[in-house]
Design a protein around this motif. Structure first.
Motif, PDB file in Angstrom:
ATOM      1  N   GLN A 295       4.218  -9.172   3.544  1.00 20.43           N
ATOM      2  CA  GLN A 295       3.551 -10.320   2.918  1.00 20.43           C
ATOM      3  C   GLN A 295       2.331  -9.870   2.123  1.00 20.43           C
ATOM      4  O   GLN A 295       2.083 -10.358   1.008  1.00 20.43           O
ATOM      5  CB  GLN A 295       3.147 -11.317   4.008  1.00 20.43           C
ATOM      6  CG  GLN A 295       2.560 -12.612   3.457  1.00 20.43           C
ATOM      7  CD  GLN A 295       2.239 -13.593   4.576  1.00 20.43           C
ATOM      8  OE1 GLN A 295       2.504 -13.283   5.737  1.00 20.43           O
ATOM      9  NE2 GLN A 295       1.717 -14.746   4.204  1.00 20.43           N
ATOM     10  N   LEU A 296       1.581  -8.917   2.669  1.00 15.66           N
ATOM     11  CA  LEU A 296       0.380  -8.439   1.956  1.00 15.66           C
ATOM     12  C   LEU A 296       0.755  -7.718   0.663  1.00 15.66           C
ATOM     13  O   LEU A 296       0.100  -7.876  -0.371  1.00 15.66           O
ATOM     14  CB  LEU A 296      -0.415  -7.491   2.865  1.00 15.66           C
ATOM     15  CG  LEU A 296      -1.170  -8.159   4.030  1.00 15.66           C
ATOM     16  CD1 LEU A 296      -1.814  -7.086   4.910  1.00 15.66           C
ATOM     17  CD2 LEU A 296      -2.247  -9.108   3.493  1.00 15.66           C
ATOM     18  N   GLU A 297       1.819  -6.965   0.694  1.00 19.60           N
ATOM     19  CA  GLU A 297       2.231  -6.262  -0.523  1.00 19.60           C
ATOM     20  C   GLU A 297       2.652  -7.235  -1.604  1.00 19.60           C
ATOM     21  O   GLU A 297       2.311  -7.070  -2.784  1.00 19.60           O
ATOM     22  CB  GLU A 297       3.364  -5.296  -0.179  1.00 19.60           C
ATOM     23  CG  GLU A 297       2.900  -4.086   0.621  1.00 19.60           C
ATOM     24  CD  GLU A 297       4.064  -3.144   0.955  1.00 19.60           C
ATOM     25  OE1 GLU A 297       5.199  -3.503   0.569  1.00 19.60           O
ATOM     26  OE2 GLU A 297       3.819  -2.085   1.550  1.00 19.60           O
ATOM     27  N   SER A 298       3.387  -8.267  -1.228  1.00 18.66           N
ATOM     28  CA  SER A 298       3.831  -9.253  -2.235  1.00 18.66           C
ATOM     29  C   SER A 298       2.623  -9.992  -2.828  1.00 18.66           C
ATOM     30  O   SER A 298       2.532 -10.244  -4.029  1.00 18.66           O
ATOM     31  CB  SER A 298       4.824 -10.234  -1.595  1.00 18.66           C
ATOM     32  OG  SER A 298       4.188 -10.955  -0.543  1.00 18.66           O
ATOM     33  N   GLU A 299       1.681 -10.322  -1.959  1.00 19.99           N
ATOM     34  CA  GLU A 299       0.482 -11.014  -2.466  1.00 19.99           C
ATOM     35  C   GLU A 299      -0.324 -10.116  -3.398  1.00 19.99           C
ATOM     36  O   GLU A 299      -0.855 -10.565  -4.422  1.00 19.99           O
ATOM     37  CB  GLU A 299      -0.387 -11.454  -1.284  1.00 19.99           C
ATOM     38  CG  GLU A 299       0.216 -12.598  -0.464  1.00 19.99           C
ATOM     39  CD  GLU A 299      -0.674 -12.979   0.722  1.00 19.99           C
ATOM     40  OE1 GLU A 299      -1.727 -12.302   0.896  1.00 19.99           O
ATOM     41  OE2 GLU A 299      -0.343 -13.950   1.428  1.00 19.99           O
ATOM     42  N   LEU A 300      -0.399  -8.814  -3.063  1.00 23.30           N
ATOM     43  CA  LEU A 300      -1.143  -7.883  -3.911  1.00 23.30           C
ATOM     44  C   LEU A 300      -0.481  -7.740  -5.285  1.00 23.30           C
ATOM     45  O   LEU A 300      -1.162  -7.727  -6.321  1.00 23.30           O
ATOM     46  CB  LEU A 300      -1.222  -6.527  -3.213  1.00 23.30           C
ATOM     47  CG  LEU A 300      -2.011  -5.432  -3.933  1.00 23.30           C
ATOM     48  CD1 LEU A 300      -3.456  -5.881  -4.141  1.00 23.30           C
ATOM     49  CD2 LEU A 300      -1.955  -4.133  -3.147  1.00 23.30           C
ATOM     50  N   GLN A 301       0.838  -7.652  -5.317  1.00 26.30           N
ATOM     51  CA  GLN A 301       1.532  -7.564  -6.599  1.00 26.30           C
ATOM     52  C   GLN A 301       1.298  -8.808  -7.457  1.00 26.30           C
ATOM     53  O   GLN A 301       1.075  -8.724  -8.669  1.00 26.30           O
ATOM     54  CB  GLN A 301       3.045  -7.358  -6.354  1.00 26.30           C
ATOM     55  CG  GLN A 301       3.400  -6.007  -5.734  1.00 26.30           C
ATOM     56  CD  GLN A 301       3.051  -4.842  -6.636  1.00 26.30           C
ATOM     57  OE1 GLN A 301       3.087  -4.977  -7.862  1.00 26.30           O
ATOM     58  NE2 GLN A 301       2.713  -3.704  -6.041  1.00 26.30           N
ATOM     59  N   ALA A 302       1.322  -9.969  -6.819  1.00 22.91           N
ATOM     60  CA  ALA A 302       1.102 -11.217  -7.568  1.00 22.91           C
ATOM     61  C   ALA A 302      -0.309 -11.251  -8.137  1.00 22.91           C
ATOM     62  O   ALA A 302      -0.540 -11.671  -9.284  1.00 22.91           O
ATOM     63  CB  ALA A 302       1.345 -12.411  -6.644  1.00 22.91           C
ATOM     64  N   LYS A 303      -1.306 -10.798  -7.365  1.00 19.90           N
ATOM     65  CA  LYS A 303      -2.688 -10.796  -7.864  1.00 19.90           C
ATOM     66  C   LYS A 303      -2.851  -9.821  -9.025  1.00 19.90           C
ATOM     67  O   LYS A 303      -3.559 -10.114 -10.001  1.00 19.90           O
ATOM     68  CB  LYS A 303      -3.641 -10.415  -6.734  1.00 19.90           C
ATOM     69  CG  LYS A 303      -3.816 -11.506  -5.692  1.00 19.90           C
ATOM     70  CD  LYS A 303      -4.793 -11.064  -4.609  1.00 19.90           C
ATOM     71  CE  LYS A 303      -4.987 -12.174  -3.560  1.00 19.90           C
ATOM     72  NZ  LYS A 303      -5.926 -11.747  -2.505  1.00 19.90           N
ATOM     73  N   SER A 306      -1.383 -11.380 -12.192  1.00 21.61           N
ATOM     74  CA  SER A 306      -2.266 -12.442 -12.700  1.00 21.61           C
ATOM     75  C   SER A 306      -3.482 -11.844 -13.395  1.00 21.61           C
ATOM     76  O   SER A 306      -3.911 -12.315 -14.459  1.00 21.61           O
ATOM     77  CB  SER A 306      -2.703 -13.340 -11.535  1.00 21.61           C
ATOM     78  OG  SER A 306      -3.626 -14.297 -11.956  1.00 21.61           O
TER      79      SER A 306
END
Length: 460
Positions: A295-303, A306
């Motif tokens: 979950q943290l990796e996916s959130e980091l990629q999205a940030k 952006s």
């Protein structure tokens, strides 16, 4: 035949100082003027003074005395509400000690004929060495008020008041014996009467002193009682406050104990629950950590995606701003080139050309100088005038430049320029020469005396 002033009874007022002496004496009319506000006593400002009203006979002996208080405000003015009837109290007062003219009438705190004025009176000290009545007697005897005194000769009986015995009683059967007996009897009666008067006076004085001390002791006792009551009330209030604080503290302690017991039970329950949760987490730890990592990796990629989009938008905005600034810079450069061309065109036009253009337009150049008036300068003479205006003007006045300068100094300050023997200038005002051509140095700029001396020097 002029009427002579006869000695009479006088009313006076004496002010006692804090040290025990008498600091001020005045007649009763002066005291009434003080009460009416005609005068003030700045030396008594913001004080309560001890005052004595005394009635003095023509032999400078005190007949009556009233001892009272008088308050003064901060300006030295007496209390406007003061209304003690001093003369009435002096007439109604009881007997006091004998100060030389028989027992006086004395009104004080312990012997007041009007009870509601008692609180405004004070008791004189009768202690040996500090007797206020003796102090009053001695001050009155000094007569600093300048009272009229009755001579001792006037105390003798007038001849018409003497009574003559009948003729048959002029001679006694045994004159020597009878006169001796009578003299002894009179002396014994006189001594007895004096002793009785002294004893009565001493008893009266002691009674007055006892009454004064009793009054003072009663006042001190009342003050101590009042102070004791106030202290008792304060102590009772403090005790009540301490009891109440102790009760509140006990209630607070019991409440805190209950809270501590409840918190201990709650902590024990929480500890057990946390232990169970830790065990559960240990079992589920691996699977949950993997899920969290993903979950943290996916959130980091999205940030990151952006942030890249946001930076690209900012770069596009900066490109537009740079293009707009380049356009403005090119416009400013064109404006600078135009201004340079205009400056070069203006610099190519000389001053003479400008003057010629002004002359063709009908402009006339006029200046004013003393002695020459208003001069119109031709276009061809402007350069010469600019080089030396003084030479130009002197030529117009048909004199030399030096003579024109000398005349101009005389014109601006028409006074004698001759030197005195002291080296100073004479400076006497003289008549002004309005025309430079009529000015002669050493004559036109000197007074009549120095003109004459100048002529004499010239002739010799």
């Amino acid at each position: 035949m002029s009427m002579q002033n006869k000695p009479q009874m006088v009313e006076a007022v004496m002010f006692f100082s804090e040290r025990g002496g008498i600091c001020k004496e005045m007649l009763f009319p002066e005291f009434e003027a003080l009460l009416d506000g005609v005068v003030n006593m700045p030396e008594f400002a913001d004080q309560q003074m001890r005052v004595a009203f005394v009635l003095i006979n023509p032999r400078l002996l005190i007949k009556s005395a009233v001892f009272f208080y008088l308050d003064f405000d901060e300006n030295g003015a007496p209390d406007t509400g003061w209304n003690i009837p001093l003369q009435h109290l002096a007439e109604r007062a009881g007997r006091g000690p004998d100060l030389g003219a028989g027992p006086i009438r004395l009104a004080c705190r312990s012997q007041c004929p009007v009870s509601w004025h008692q609180m405004h009176l004070w008791d004189p000290s009768l202690a040996p060495g500090q007797n206020d009545l003796v102090l009053l007697r001695d001050v009155v005897k000094r007569n600093l008020l300048g009272l009229l005194i009755e001579d001792d000769a006037s105390q003798a009986l007038a001849p018409e008041r003497l009574q003559m015995a009948s003729e048959d009683k002029w001679y006694a059967a045994d004159p020597a014996q009878e006169s001796a007996d009578k003299a002894a009897e009179q002396a014994a009666e006189k001594v007895d009467q004096e002793q009785r008067q002294k004893a009565a006076q001493l008893i009266k004085q002691q009674r007055l002193r006892i009454a004064s001390l009793s009054q003072q002791h009663e006042e001190e006792l009342a003050k101590l009682k009042l102070l004791n009551d106030e202290q008792s009330k304060n102590l009772q209030a403090q005790i009540h406050g301490l009891h109440q604080a102790l009760r509140q503290q006990e209630e607070l302690n019991s409440s805190l104990k209950a809270q501590l017991a409840a918190q201990a039970a709650s902590i024990q329950t929480s500890r057990e629950e946390m232990t169970e949760q830790l065990r559960t987490l240990e079992r589920q730890g691996r699977s949950e950590s993997d899920l969290v990592r993903a979950q943290l990796e996916s959130e980091l990629q999205a940030k990151i995606a952006s942030a890249v989009v946001e930076y690209k938008e900012q770069i596009a905005i900066r490109d537009v701003e740079l293009a707009y600034r380049k356009e403005q810079d090119s416009q400013l450069l064109q404006e600078i080139e135009r201004l340079k061309r205009e400056r070069n065109e203006l610099a190519g036009q000389s001053g003479d050309q400008i003057l010629e253009r002004l002359a063709k337009l009908g402009v006339v150049f006029v200046v004013y100088h003393p002695g020459a008036g208003h001069l119109t300068i031709a276009l061809q003479d402007i350069a010469r005038y600019q080089d030396n205006p003084m030479a130009y003007v002197s030529a117009k006045c048909f004199v030399s430049e030096e003579q024109y300068r000398q005349w101009l100094g005389h014109y601006q300050q028409p006074s004698c320029e001759a030197k005195l023997p002291s080296g100073e200038r004479c400076a006497i005002p003289i008549d002004r020469i309005d025309t430079p051509s009529r000015f002669t140095l050493g004559d036109s700029n000197c007074c009549a005396r120095h003109k004459a001396s100048s002529r004499l020097r010239t002739v010799s």
